[in-house]
Design an enzyme around this catalytic site. Structure first.
Site, PDB file in Angstrom:
ATOM      1  N   LYS A  37      -0.902  11.357   0.535  1.00  0.00           N
ATOM      2  CA  LYS A  37       0.432  11.392   1.142  1.00  0.00           C
ATOM      3  C   LYS A  37       1.116  12.723   0.832  1.00  0.00           C
ATOM      4  CE  LYS A  37       4.718   8.710   0.930  1.00  0.00           C
ATOM      5  NZ  LYS A  37       5.336   7.442   0.492  1.00  0.00           N
TER       6      LYS A  37
ATOM      7  N   GLU B  55      -5.953  14.825  -8.943  1.00  0.00           N
ATOM      8  CA  GLU B  55      -7.316  14.293  -8.805  1.00  0.00           C
ATOM      9  C   GLU B  55      -7.868  14.571  -7.408  1.00  0.00           C
ATOM     10  OE1 GLU B  55      -4.689  12.729  -9.983  1.00  0.00           O
ATOM     11  OE2 GLU B  55      -5.196  11.438 -11.679  1.00  0.00           O
TER      12      GLU B  55
ATOM     13  N   GLY C 190       2.572   4.372  -0.836  1.00  0.00           N
ATOM     14  CA  GLY C 190       1.125   4.534  -0.998  1.00  0.00           C
ATOM     15  C   GLY C 190       0.388   3.205  -0.999  1.00  0.00           C
ATOM     16  N   ARG C 191       0.880   2.252  -1.783  1.00  0.00           N
ATOM     17  CA  ARG C 191       0.166   0.967  -1.904  1.00  0.00           C
ATOM     18  C   ARG C 191       0.385   0.075  -0.703  1.00  0.00           C
ATOM     19  NH1 ARG C 191       4.136   1.903  -5.300  1.00  0.00           N
ATOM     20  NH2 ARG C 191       5.925   0.519  -5.530  1.00  0.00           N
TER      21      ARG C 191
ATOM     22  N   GLU D 218       2.197  -2.301  -9.509  1.00  0.00           N
ATOM     23  CA  GLU D 218       2.959  -1.070  -9.283  1.00  0.00           C
ATOM     24  C   GLU D 218       4.296  -1.418  -8.613  1.00  0.00           C
ATOM     25  OE1 GLU D 218       0.751   2.013  -7.311  1.00  0.00           O
ATOM     26  OE2 GLU D 218       2.252   3.528  -7.754  1.00  0.00           O
TER      27      GLU D 218
ATOM     28  N   HIS E 204     -19.068 -17.124 -15.123  1.00  0.00           N
ATOM     29  CA  HIS E 204     -20.038 -16.948 -16.205  1.00  0.00           C
ATOM     30  C   HIS E 204     -19.538 -15.972 -17.254  1.00  0.00           C
ATOM     31  CE1 HIS E 204     -23.265 -19.294 -14.230  1.00  0.00           C
ATOM     32  NE2 HIS E 204     -22.549 -18.990 -13.162  1.00  0.00           N
TER      33      HIS E 204
ATOM     34  N   LYS F 292       1.411  11.648 -13.208  1.00  0.00           N
ATOM     35  CA  LYS F 292       0.960  12.816 -12.449  1.00  0.00           C
ATOM     36  C   LYS F 292       1.313  14.116 -13.175  1.00  0.00           C
ATOM     37  CE  LYS F 292       0.945  10.658  -7.897  1.00  0.00           C
ATOM     38  NZ  LYS F 292       1.159  10.826  -6.478  1.00  0.00           N
TER      39      LYS F 292
HETATM   40  C1  G6Q Z   1       1.265   4.150  -4.541  1.00  0.00           C
HETATM   41  C2  G6Q Z   1       1.431   5.179  -5.563  1.00  0.00           C
HETATM   42  C3  G6Q Z   1       0.176   5.926  -5.920  1.00  0.00           C
HETATM   43  C4  G6Q Z   1      -0.245   6.950  -4.872  1.00  0.00           C
HETATM   44  C5  G6Q Z   1      -1.287   7.865  -5.488  1.00  0.00           C
HETATM   45  C6  G6Q Z   1      -1.801   8.902  -4.531  1.00  0.00           C
HETATM   46  O1  G6Q Z   1       2.150   3.427  -4.137  1.00  0.00           O
HETATM   47  O2  G6Q Z   1       2.470   6.003  -5.253  1.00  0.00           O
HETATM   48  O3  G6Q Z   1      -0.910   5.078  -6.182  1.00  0.00           O
HETATM   49  O4  G6Q Z   1      -0.742   6.319  -3.734  1.00  0.00           O
HETATM   50  O5  G6Q Z   1      -0.760   8.473  -6.629  1.00  0.00           O
HETATM   51  O6  G6Q Z   1      -0.759   9.690  -4.041  1.00  0.00           O
HETATM   52  P1  G6Q Z   1      -1.011  10.673  -2.855  1.00  0.00           P
HETATM   53  O7  G6Q Z   1      -1.378   9.879  -1.647  1.00  0.00           O
HETATM   54  O8  G6Q Z   1       0.270  11.432  -2.669  1.00  0.00           O
HETATM   55  O9  G6Q Z   1      -2.148  11.573  -3.250  1.00  0.00           O
END
Ligand code: G6Q
Length: 542
Positions: free
Chosen positions: A212, A218, A272-273, A358, A389, A509
């Site tokens: 986003k 990462e 994001g989620r 989250e 199990h 982050k």
């Molecule tokens: C989701 C969070 C988090 C996010 C990641 C990746 O609700 O904000 O999990 O999706 O940190 O972020 P970017 O899409 O900006 O790389």
């Protein structure tokens, strides 16, 4: 735009007091007590929405509890808050953003304008561009730099830009294009990208960089590593045929070297989620095709419509969210196990971990006051029967009470002999024992020696929701995810917290950057004594 959040402290409502009294009066009443001799109970506590049959009869609830939970929702203004979300008000208060994931799956022709943006037409423009691209990759019209068809798609993203696509690919694998291999790279551990590409051919590999913000350490690091791998084999000019981006940040995408013609956008009102049905789902669309992806969106939308219009007493996400509140705040249950009896849903617990924790792992109310009550439960799980199990021992006989969501898919896509009935029998048997237990008399009646009877008693009284669907297709997956999204919303509204920010994740982050400067020598620094000690140990071992 000013938006009044659900007012103040939920414990100050009348319904909260009533529920507290009900919990006290039910303290010695078990699920077995509530169920025995009550053959009407399963029908009274089962609801259906968008193909999902949700049976709450194994929950520790009575008609009074259910009515009081609905009163609590009423006093907290949950449905008015829902309507404000759906109309695009800025209900994500701390980030001053609208929360419009439901708009991502609204059909063509449903107008929605928010903050001067024609949301509906923007959503469908992106969907159409995604469809054209996904169809071209699947048909072979989109070729790599050397003229070969794409045989592998690697999604590079993390958190919300990884978990949804990874879960959906696994869930819908049966309906996916088997000529294309899909991989998901998220971890900054160099092993992740290395293992993902080691048997791939650069000439036939397409990378989707999903971020986003397009700033996440990462993802950017993995994307640069992938780029170097590709360029080493095919040269700089190949990048535009092998990299596409999904982002809200055109500037950064362009700076990375990806042609913005191959960028699929979304907007700051998609968390994001909550983004697997946005352009973040590009890998899903390539896997199951644009028609399949539209089915997924239709399933989401069917549940959205149900949530928006069903009467409270039949509204499945509302009821599920309220029962979660009952378990958390009135029965004191801290964790929920997600137990899908479907191998295709093996990533679903990981996906839900993020969605639920989250969103509702918060301890400050929307008005800035600290909460004085529990909020989001801990979610975790594994597919059944594997979990049986291992950790089910604690579920049955441990000292912690864990509530469970047992998810059953009636029809297998891979029927073999009696395997599917075996799987379903296990799900139903576990749900029954968790809820009802096994008494000493029942254990003794099996011929168990007296000394062993106490060890074999199952206390039961572990609440279970049983969600059953006919088949795990794209529509059903969309409905299932939307059910949890809205249940999370309901819980957050009762608790009066911001379910749509993530300041704890944002900190993550940034916090490693100082230590990275020390580890790489670019910005030497010292930290607290334990961190300095760990750095020294790491250096001695690396
Ligand atoms: C989701 C969070 C988090 C996010 C990641 C990746 O609700 O904000 O999990 O999706 O940190 O972020 P970017 O899409 O900006 O790389």
């Amino acid at each position: 735009m000013t938006t009044q959040p659900p007012a103040g402290d939920p414990t100050a409502t009348e319904a909260w007091s009533v529920l507290t009294d009900l919990a006290r009066s039910l303290s010695t009443t078990t699920i077995r007590d509530l169920s025995e001799g009550n053959s009407e109970r399963p029908a009274m506590l089962t609801r259906e929405a968008a193909g999902i049959h949700a049976d709450f009869s194994r929950q520790r609830v009575t008609a009074d509890v259910m009515n009081s939970l609905l009163s609590l929702a009423d006093e907290r203004g949950v449905l008015a808050w829902r309507d404000r979300m759906l109309s695009g008000e800025h209900i994500n208060i701390t980030e001053n953003r609208a929360v419009l994931h439901a708009a991502l799956r609204a059909p063509v022709g449903v107008p929605l304008e928010v903050d001067g943006q024609d949301v509906a037409s923007d959503v469908h423009d992106v969907l159409d561009r995604m469809s054209a691209f996904a169809d071209a990759v699947r048909s072979g019209a989109w070729l790599g730099a050397t003229g070969e068809r794409i045989a592998a798609v690697v999604n590079i993203g993390i958190g919300g830009s990884d978990l949804g696509p990874a879960m959906a690919y696994q869930a819908l694998r049966h309906d996916s294009d088997r000529d294309i291999t899909f991989r998901f790279v998220s971890n900054v551990d160099p092993t992740d990208i290395s293992e993902a590409v080691r048997d791939l051919d650069p000439a036939t590999t397409l990378f989707i960089v999903a971020s986003k913000t397009f700033t996440t350490l990462e993802t950017m690091t993995n994307a640069q590593t992938a780029r170097s791998w590709l360029v080493a084999a095919l040269g700089e000019a190949a990048v535009s045929r092998h990299f596409v981006a999904v982002s809200t940040n055109a500037e950064k995408v362009s700076a990375f070297g990806i042609d913005t013609a191959n960028m699929f956008g979304f907007w700051d009102w998609v968390g994001g989620r909550y983004s697997m049905d946005s352009a973040i789902g590009l890998s899903t669309m390539i896997a199951i095709g644009s028609t399949g992806f539209r089915d997924l969106l239709a399933g989401f939308h069917a549940m959205d419509t149900h949530f928006a219009t069903a009467a409270p007493q039949n509204n499945v996400p509302l009821i599920m969210g309220l029962i979660a509140v009952w378990n958390r705040n009135f029965l004191g249950i801290e964790t929920t196990a997600v137990l899908p009896y479907s191998q295709y849903l093996s990533r679903f617990p990981a996906y839900l971990q993020q969605l639920t924790m989250e969103s509702n792992g918060k301890s400050v109310r929307l008005d800035g006051a600290p909460v004085t009550y529990e909020t989001g439960a801990i979610f975790w799980g594994e597919p059944g029967t594997n979990g049986q199990h291992s950790f089910y021992q604690l579920l049955h006989q441990g000292t912690s009470t864990v509530s469970s969501d047992v998810i059953v898919v009636a029809r297998s896509d891979n029927p073999v002999g009696d395997m599917q009935p075996m799987l379903v029998a296990n799900a139903l048997a576990q749900a029954s024992v968790l809820a009802l237990g096994r008494t000493a008399a029942e254990v003794a009646a099996d011929g168990t020696p007296d000394a062993l009877v106490p060890h074999k008693v199952m206390p039961g009284n572990r609440p279970v929701s049983l969600l059953m669907v006919e088949r795990l297709d794209a529509f059903t997956l969309g409905a299932l995810v939307a059910l949890y999204e809205h249940s999370v919303f309901v819980q957050g509204a009762i608790w009066g917290i911001d379910s749509f920010d993530q300041w704890g994740v944002e900190l993550g982050k940034k916090v490693a950057m100082g230590i990275l400067g020390e580890l790489t020598g670019s910005a030497p620094a010292s930290f607290d004594a334990s961190t300095d000690h760990s750095i020294a140990l790491y250096r001695s071992l690396a």
